[in-house]
Design a protein around this motif. Structure first.
Motif: not given
Lengths: 281, 449
Positions: A3-23
């Motif tokens: 479960s931790f692997f997926f939760i970490n992956a979710a964090t990375l994806f959300l971080f990417a999403a945030l950058l993309l939305f800001l751009l």
């Protein structure tokens, strides 16, 4: 645990999403908005998998004492993040509003990071008071309600920074921000949905309190703050019908409502003693 | 009451300050600690501040006259507002106007198209059939050459707001009944004892029970880590005239017991007496082992000339279960202390070389249980209010009333068809819905031969 692997992956994806939305917000390139949405959807998928696996892992670890992952502060932060992205994706799907992602994703990411930095991620058996079928209904309705209020607050923020009437000379800003009417409508619907869910959350909590503590209402700080949130949103829903109460005033009221919601969820556990103390850190 | 005053008490302009006032009062009730002793308040606040807060009844907000007055005013406001609005809404449900009223801006959809000329009655029949299939049965009316059809859907959901307001009144009424005629109390019962009255939670006279409540046994179990409680359970019997009518019924957290309208809840527990720990002592062979029973702090002589003292006892220690810390004095005078564990009796054997071998047999802990009791004749009203509230809110969210008018008027050799839609919520969806419907109607009318 997987479960931790997926939760970490979710964090990375959300971080990417945030950058993309800001751009996207800076460059107004609609392709970036679409990528942001895709990254948020991927984050949602990973978080769903993470929560589902954690649920399963609790049974592997505790046997019959396994339980839904909605029972402590760490899990509530994860679930809040999950409901937020869900609410954003739902509205973006219905109204095509990636801009909302730029406001909601930071909050979802913050919640996820807070879970990983401060929360106790270990899976424990439940204390007797939490062993009840009401748990799932109560927590799920409350948190979905919180998420709806968060989205309402996000649209209110968009509405306030949009500054109606000041942008006609700037076509670029116009294309980024939707029509004021659309924001008002999404805001109203989010608040309506949130109000229904919060009401269901209070009612299920009340029925549960009757079963567990012998009283459906004890003026416990958590109960009282949920009532305060309820009263503010009830006022918002009614203020809409009074002439002179529209646009900005309602948006500010929504900000107040969400601030009270956050206090009801976090502030009460951190600052005020009471019956809901097992939700603390 | 005079007309303007009545209108004021029924108006939304009163609702808003009431809602905010209640919210502010509730905030005060969570920020200022409630119902503490005078000494506690002295420590928290200065004497002058204490006097002010006390006058404003801020130490007991939820029972203060002003908080109750706000709730009462809200109930009055809800009642009057519903009373005033119900007749007009009721009438509009039964009969909608034959032509579209001037709508609110942004809440009305109007679209006009024209079809080749034909008798308006024929077109009206076709429109009526279409509406019945796709929207709702329409009422037809005509003024000279212009015919119009009116239909509505989901109109009954306009009653939801009355259900919601009624539900809140039900909950408030249930609450008042509970406060006036219900009670909350608790009973502290040691294992084996029976009580015939409850301690009132409001701190006044004890509440007599028409029956006896006996605690047969209390138990607490722990999870494997030895710290987290797994279950608190009281076994109780209800006695009438000394005879049990209910025997050995369990009460656990989240599973209360109901008798004679009173609910009993597992609330707390504690030791009624010191624990009695049974230890097995093995002197050097071939002497036979014997049992020693001790409470913490007690000492027992051990033949042939030693001593055993129970220093401390824990009902649960990590995953080792009940644990006793004992001090042993051998006949020669050398003394040592060691822990013994119920779950790991062999720990003593492997690593210790004392004169005596001590093992943990079992322990007995007499408990008392604390049962909460509540009697609330308002519960039925509260639960029905809850259900009505949930149903009313769900209804408002899932369905929204939509009204539709179609007018048919001849224009030269063609017929003008005007579709007017009206809604209360969800503009985007409603606009799309009516746009689609008008489009379909145009296609449908064009397809006829």
């Amino acid at each position: 645990m997987a479960s931790f692997f997926f939760i970490n992956a979710a964090t990375l994806f959300l971080f990417a999403a945030l950058l993309l939305f800001l751009l996207f917000t800076a460059g107004r390139n609609s392709r970036l908005g679409r990528w942001g949405r895709t990254a948020a959807a991927a984050g949602f998928f990973c978080l769903t998998a993470g929560l589902a696996l954690r649920w399963r892992e609790s049974y592997l670890l505790l046997g019959a004492e396994g339980h839904i992952p909605l029972t402590n502060f760490y899990e509530s932060l994860l679930f809040f993040s999950w409901t937020l992205i869900l609410a954003y994706l739902f509205i973006d799907f219905r109204f095509r509003l990636p801009l909302l992602g730029a406001v909601v994703t930071p909050l979802a990411l913050l919640s996820l990071l807070a879970a990983q930095l401060t929360g106790d991620a270990a899976i424990h058996p439940l204390v007797p008071a939490l062993k009840s079928n009401w748990l799932t209904f109560h927590v799920v309705t409350c948190f979905l309600g919180y998420a709806a209020f968060a989205v309402g607050c996000a649209t209110a923020i968009l509405y306030l920074i949009r500054q109606p009437g000041k942008t006609p000379g700037r076509p670029a800003a116009k294309s980024l921000f939707p029509e004021a009417e659309l924001l008002e409508e999404i805001h109203y619907q989010a608040v309506m949905v949130g109000f229904l869910l919060l009401t269901l959350g209070i009612l299920t909590g009340s029925a549960w309190a009757h079963r567990a503590w012998g009283s459906y209402w004890s003026w416990d700080p958590k109960e009282t703050w949920s009532l305060i949130v309820w009263l503010i949103y009830a006022a918002l829903l009614h203020a809409r019908m009074i002439r002179g109460w529209s646009g900005k005033r309602l948006a500010w009221l929504s900000l107040l409502g969400f601030a009270a919601t956050l206090f009801c969820w976090l502030g009460v556990n951190l600052l005020l003693p009471g019956l809901h103390s097992y939700g603390g850190m | 009451m005079t007309e303007p005053l009545l209108r004021y008490f029924a108006s939304l302009r009163l609702t808003l300050p009431l809602l905010f006032g209640l919210a502010l009062g509730a905030v005060a009730g969570t920020v200022i600690p409630q119902n503490l002793s005078a000494a506690d308040y002295e420590r928290l606040y200065s004497p002058s501040l204490t006097a002010i807060l006390k006058t404003l009844q801020l130490f007991d907000v939820y029972r203060s006259w002003w908080f109750i007055a706000l709730l009462g005013l809200l109930a009055l406001n809800l009642t009057l507002c519903s009373w005033q609005r119900l007749p007009s809404v009721w009438n509009s449900l039964r009969r909608m106007p034959s032509s579209a009223p001037p709508g609110q801006p942004g809440k009305q959809f109007v679209q006009t198209f024209s079809i080749p000329g034909e008798p308006p009655e024929v077109a009206s029949a076709a429109v009526g059939a279409f509406l019945k299939k796709r929207f709702a049965s329409a009422r037809r009316s005509g003024h000279g050459e212009t015919l119009s059809l009116a239909a509505q859907r989901g109109a009954w959901t306009r009653l939801a707001v009355f259900a919601i307001h009624g539900a809140i009144l039900l909950v408030l009424a249930g609450g008042v009944i509970g406060v006036l005629w219900g009670f909350q109390g608790y009973a502290v019962i040691a294992e084996g004892e029976t009580v015939h009255e409850l301690v009132s939670r409001r701190g006044d006279q004890p509440i007599p029970l028409a029956f006896g409540l006996r605690c047969d046994a209390f138990s607490v179990t722990f999870h494997d880590d030895g710290r987290r409680p797994k279950e608190f359970k009281s076994m109780v019997s209800i006695l009438e005239k000394g005879e049990p009518v209910l025997e050995r019924r369990p009460i656990t957290v989240n599973a209360p017991l109901s008798f004679a309208g009173i609910n009993f809840y597992q609330s707390d527990y504690g030791p009624a007496a010191p624990p009695r720990v049974s230890l097995r002592v093995q002197p050097p062979l071939p002497a036979a082992p014997f049992e020693v029973i001790l409470s913490p702090g007690e000492t027992a002589p051990l033949p042939p000339g030693g001593k055993l003292r129970l220093l401390r006892f824990a009902a649960s220690y990590r995953d080792l279960g009940p644990t006793a810390l004992v001090e042993v004095v051998a006949p020669g005078g050398e003394s040592y202390s060691l822990p013994v564990f119920q779950n790991r009796p062999d720990l003593d054997d492997a690593h210790r070389s004392g004169y005596y071998h001590i093992r943990f047999n079992r322990f007995e802990q007499p408990y008392y249980t604390v049962l909460m009791a509540s009697y609330d004749p308002g519960l039925g009203l509260v639960w029905s209010g809850f259900i009505l509230l949930a149903a009313g809110l769900t209804m408002t969210l899932l369905f929204s009333p939509r009204r539709l008018w179609v007018t048919i008027s001849p224009d030269a050799d063609r017929l003008n068809i005007t579709v007017t839609g009206e809604w209360r919520r969800n503009t985007a969806a409603a606009t799309a819905f009516f746009g689609h419907l008008a489009q379909e109607l145009e296609t449908e009318l064009g397809k006829r031969e």
